[in-house]
Design a protein around this motif. Structure first.
Motif, PDB file in Angstrom:
ATOM      1  N   ALA A 199       0.906  -3.798 -57.218  1.00 24.71           N
ATOM      2  CA  ALA A 199       2.070  -3.283 -58.361  1.00 24.71           C
ATOM      3  C   ALA A 199       2.704  -2.039 -57.489  1.00 24.71           C
ATOM      4  N   GLY A 200       3.721  -1.571 -57.934  1.00 23.64           N
ATOM      5  CA  GLY A 200       4.467  -0.524 -57.294  1.00 23.64           C
ATOM      6  C   GLY A 200       4.396   0.826 -57.774  1.00 23.64           C
ATOM      7  N   GLY A 201       3.934   1.096 -58.752  1.00 21.14           N
ATOM      8  CA  GLY A 201       4.137   2.610 -59.295  1.00 21.14           C
ATOM      9  C   GLY A 201       3.250   3.403 -58.463  1.00 21.14           C
ATOM     10  N   ILE A 202       3.922   4.589 -58.172  1.00 18.62           N
ATOM     11  CA  ILE A 202       3.143   5.614 -57.315  1.00 18.62           C
ATOM     12  C   ILE A 202       1.843   6.126 -57.945  1.00 18.62           C
ATOM     13  N   GLU A 203       1.899   6.164 -59.245  1.00 17.27           N
ATOM     14  CA  GLU A 203       0.751   6.765 -60.133  1.00 17.27           C
ATOM     15  C   GLU A 203      -0.630   6.041 -59.698  1.00 17.27           C
ATOM     16  N   ILE A 204      -0.418   4.589 -59.201  1.00 18.81           N
ATOM     17  CA  ILE A 204      -1.646   4.089 -58.744  1.00 18.81           C
ATOM     18  C   ILE A 204      -2.235   4.675 -57.742  1.00 18.81           C
ATOM     19  N   ILE A 205      -1.648   5.161 -56.779  1.00 22.51           N
ATOM     20  CA  ILE A 205      -2.558   5.853 -55.745  1.00 22.51           C
ATOM     21  C   ILE A 205      -2.305   7.367 -55.300  1.00 22.51           C
ATOM     22  N   GLU A 206      -1.470   8.168 -56.488  1.00 22.22           N
ATOM     23  CA  GLU A 206      -1.458   9.490 -56.549  1.00 22.22           C
ATOM     24  C   GLU A 206      -1.704   9.950 -58.065  1.00 22.22           C
ATOM     25  N   PRO A 207      -2.714  10.848 -58.087  1.00 19.63           N
ATOM     26  CA  PRO A 207      -3.740  11.277 -57.273  1.00 19.63           C
ATOM     27  C   PRO A 207      -4.568  10.013 -56.496  1.00 19.63           C
ATOM     28  N   VAL A 208      -5.068  10.102 -55.529  1.00 17.83           N
ATOM     29  CA  VAL A 208      -5.979   9.430 -54.693  1.00 17.83           C
ATOM     30  C   VAL A 208      -7.299   9.053 -55.504  1.00 17.83           C
ATOM     31  N   ARG A 209      -7.448   7.943 -56.005  1.00 15.01           N
ATOM     32  CA  ARG A 209      -8.881   7.573 -56.524  1.00 15.01           C
ATOM     33  C   ARG A 209      -9.773   6.760 -55.418  1.00 15.01           C
ATOM     34  N   PRO A 210     -10.952   7.098 -55.625  1.00 15.19           N
ATOM     35  CA  PRO A 210     -11.758   6.576 -54.412  1.00 15.19           C
ATOM     36  C   PRO A 210     -11.558   5.104 -54.250  1.00 15.19           C
ATOM     37  N   PHE A 211     -11.664   4.190 -55.225  1.00 20.52           N
ATOM     38  CA  PHE A 211     -11.721   2.796 -54.987  1.00 20.52           C
ATOM     39  C   PHE A 211     -10.192   1.968 -55.308  1.00 20.52           C
ATOM     40  N   VAL A 212      -9.220   3.004 -55.399  1.00 18.47           N
ATOM     41  CA  VAL A 212      -7.940   2.047 -55.554  1.00 18.47           C
ATOM     42  C   VAL A 212      -7.140   2.246 -54.492  1.00 18.47           C
ATOM     43  N   PHE A 213      -6.735   1.126 -54.211  1.00 19.04           N
ATOM     44  CA  PHE A 213      -5.600   1.157 -52.956  1.00 19.04           C
ATOM     45  C   PHE A 213      -4.471  -0.071 -53.553  1.00 19.04           C
ATOM     46  N   LYS A 214      -3.540   0.014 -52.495  1.00 15.69           N
ATOM     47  CA  LYS A 214      -2.239  -0.866 -52.967  1.00 15.69           C
ATOM     48  C   LYS A 214      -1.430  -1.279 -51.732  1.00 15.69           C
ATOM     49  N   THR A 215      -0.947  -2.462 -51.971  1.00 17.26           N
ATOM     50  CA  THR A 215      -0.034  -2.799 -50.738  1.00 17.26           C
ATOM     51  C   THR A 215       1.401  -2.706 -50.839  1.00 17.26           C
ATOM     52  N   PRO A 216       2.233  -2.578 -52.217  1.00 17.83           N
ATOM     53  CA  PRO A 216       3.436  -2.518 -52.166  1.00 17.83           C
ATOM     54  C   PRO A 216       3.901  -0.914 -51.891  1.00 17.83           C
ATOM     55  N   HIS A 217       4.967  -0.836 -51.383  1.00 18.06           N
ATOM     56  CA  HIS A 217       5.563   0.403 -51.235  1.00 18.06           C
ATOM     57  C   HIS A 217       5.863   1.275 -52.528  1.00 18.06           C
ATOM     58  N   THR A 218       5.587   2.380 -52.578  1.00 18.48           N
ATOM     59  CA  THR A 218       5.723   3.113 -53.833  1.00 18.48           C
ATOM     60  C   THR A 218       6.923   3.248 -54.318  1.00 18.48           C
ATOM     61  N   ASP A 219       7.305   3.394 -55.550  1.00 21.36           N
ATOM     62  CA  ASP A 219       8.657   3.636 -56.165  1.00 21.36           C
ATOM     63  C   ASP A 219       9.394   4.938 -55.653  1.00 21.36           C
ATOM     64  N   LYS A 220       8.588   5.852 -55.369  1.00 20.38           N
ATOM     65  CA  LYS A 220       8.972   7.094 -54.800  1.00 20.38           C
ATOM     66  C   LYS A 220       9.747   6.744 -53.342  1.00 20.38           C
ATOM     67  N   THR A 221       8.914   6.132 -52.475  1.00 20.75           N
ATOM     68  CA  THR A 221       9.554   5.622 -51.379  1.00 20.75           C
ATOM     69  C   THR A 221      10.827   4.741 -51.391  1.00 20.75           C
ATOM     70  N   ALA A 222      10.973   4.038 -52.404  1.00 12.72           N
ATOM     71  CA  ALA A 222      11.942   3.137 -52.513  1.00 12.72           C
ATOM     72  C   ALA A 222      13.163   4.060 -53.052  1.00 12.72           C
ATOM     73  N   CYS A 223      12.927   4.924 -53.761  1.00 11.46           N
ATOM     74  CA  CYS A 223      14.204   5.763 -54.312  1.00 11.46           C
ATOM     75  C   CYS A 223      14.558   6.724 -52.964  1.00 11.46           C
ATOM     76  N   GLN A 224      13.544   7.054 -52.213  1.00 12.71           N
ATOM     77  CA  GLN A 224      13.854   7.946 -51.118  1.00 12.71           C
ATOM     78  C   GLN A 224      14.893   6.928 -50.027  1.00 12.71           C
ATOM     79  N   LYS A 225      14.428   5.584 -49.665  1.00 10.90           N
ATOM     80  CA  LYS A 225      15.202   4.794 -49.071  1.00 10.90           C
ATOM     81  C   LYS A 225      16.605   4.566 -49.531  1.00 10.90           C
ATOM     82  N   ILE A 226      16.763   4.382 -51.014  1.00 11.51           N
ATOM     83  CA  ILE A 226      17.976   3.887 -51.524  1.00 11.51           C
ATOM     84  C   ILE A 226      18.917   5.185 -51.420  1.00 11.51           C
ATOM     85  N   PHE A 227      18.276   6.454 -51.558  1.00 12.20           N
ATOM     86  CA  PHE A 227      19.064   7.653 -51.425  1.00 12.20           C
ATOM     87  C   PHE A 227      19.476   7.798 -50.130  1.00 12.20           C
TER      88      PHE A 227
END
Length: 394
Positions: free
Chosen positions: A135-163
């Motif tokens: 899934a895409g939400g930045i809150e999945i990996i911010e803050p970093v949790r020891p056992f949680v990773f993700k593969t899609p870009h974050t929504d924050k990164t998508a906003c930055q690319k669009i802007f």
């Protein structure tokens, strides 16, 4: 020579080696009789998010089947324990508990939506089982949790690319219309946080619900807001397709930007001719045939595309690609750790560097459980019912 240029030959070699391994003709291997290594998954294969979760489920099944034909992992077969939450976060949490308590999985790859992922995180964190979200939400990996990773870009990164793209095109005033689901709310918030850094002002800010079937009233408000030069729709699922159709019906001629949450051929099919001209950030997988020969992702993207489309008769999507990268990252971590013990898998995941996937080139660290930047996004525009690849904006 910059860092990217120095790395390109290494990444290209790694990509070619990976592609030949992952998709070479399968040689005969001995039957696997040892206890299986169980990897869990919960995706939204049906329901309103099925166009995201269905290719994820098919990809995971396909990869595990091919892996077992090649001998499995550590001399053991791999068993995929897959559940369909139908887009219901409460069901997702129930299945997560079942995976931990009953199925005894050693790792988890899944979570089609941000909402479902956030509902499952406490289960896997408490159990100490690595969880690679799709899934895409930045809150999945911010803050970093020891056992949680993700593969899609974050929504924050998508906003930055669009802007970045808007700024390069001289756009300074925009309207937003966002979904109220977990992904839509999260991306809206992230866009509002970073938009000021691009000297762009949000003049109108509308929302819609996950089951809404007509966004004309909200779009009319944006249309009647003086000064709006473009519209951004943070959202995923069927909502953005409805927004796009309503947008065309109202005769709006302003540039329309969608999120990476609609980076699937299904969006073009749902939106129909109204999708013409829509711009969005997306991974390389949608334009694999248009990538430069020296691009380190080209071979990996081509390999996954050929394998998936031959097996399913369907076009690849970014969402299946998220699943492919997720299962690859987990199985490579198991192989690297020489162990199916969850903590060792987690440690090997976090130590992953320069993994060439279909979504981007991943490098995790103790402070970064995504490992992708804006450079792994490609800016696309829909033309003639297909994706076109833009030159990078400066």
């Amino acid at each position: 020579m910059d860092t990217t240029a120095r790395l390109r030959p290494v990444l290209r070699a790694a990509a070619l080696a990976f592609a030949s391994l992952a998709f070479a003709p399968l040689a005969a291997v001995p039957a696997l009789a040892a206890d299986p290594i169980r990897i869990g998954s919960v995706v939204s294969a049906t329901g309103p998010s099925a166009f995201l979760g269905d290719p994820e489920a098919k990809t995971l099944k396909l990869y595990v089947e091919e892996l077992n034909k090649k001998g499995g992992l550590l001399g053991r077969p791999v068993e995929l324990v897959l559940y369909d939450d139908g887009g219901d976060a409460n069901k997702a949490r129930t299945f997560a508990t079942r995976l931990v308590e009953d199925d005894k999985v050693v790792a988890m790859v899944g979570g089609t939506s941000t909402g479902a992922t956030m509902a499952m995180i406490p289960v896997f964190e408490e159990a100490g089982i690595p969880f690679v979200s799709l899934a895409g939400g930045i809150e999945i990996i911010e803050p970093v949790r020891p056992f949680v990773f993700k593969t899609p870009h974050t929504d924050k990164t998508a906003c930055q690319k669009i802007f970045e793209d808007m700024k390069a095109r001289g756009i300074t005033k925009i309207g937003m219309i966002s979904g109220t689901d977990g992904f839509g709310k999260s991306m809206r918030n992230q866009c509002l946080k970073v938009v000021g850094g691009y000297n762009i002002t949000v003049l109108a800010d509308e929302t819609y619900g996950a089951t809404d079937s007509d966004m004309t009233p909200q779009l009319n408000k944006i249309k009647n807001t003086a000064g709006v030069e473009a519209v951004l729709n943070p959202g995923f699922g069927q909502g953005p397709a409805i927004v796009t159709r309503n947008y065309a019906q109202l005769g709006l001629k302003l540039p329309l930007y969608q999120s990476h949450g609609v980076a699937s051929k299904s969006f073009i099919e749902l939106a129909g001719p109204a999708a013409e001209g829509v711009r969005l950030p997306a991974p390389a997988i949608l334009v694999g045939d248009k990538l430069a020969t020296e691009d380190p992702q080209k071979a990996v993207v081509a390999g996954y595309k050929a394998s998936y489309e031959k097996a399913t008769g369907q076009s690849v999507s970014t969402f299946g690609g998220y699943g492919f990268d997720g299962i690859q990252l987990v199985t490579q971590a198991i192989d690297k750790a020489k162990s199916a013990e969850p903590k060792k898998i987690r440690d090997a995941l976090e130590a992953t560097r320069s993994y060439v996937g279909v979504t981007g080139v991943y490098s995790f660290s103790p402070t970064d459980h995504l490992g992708l930047g804006t450079d792994s996004f490609r800016m696309l525009e829909i033309r003639g019912g297909d994706w076109t690849l833009d030159a990078p904006t400066r």
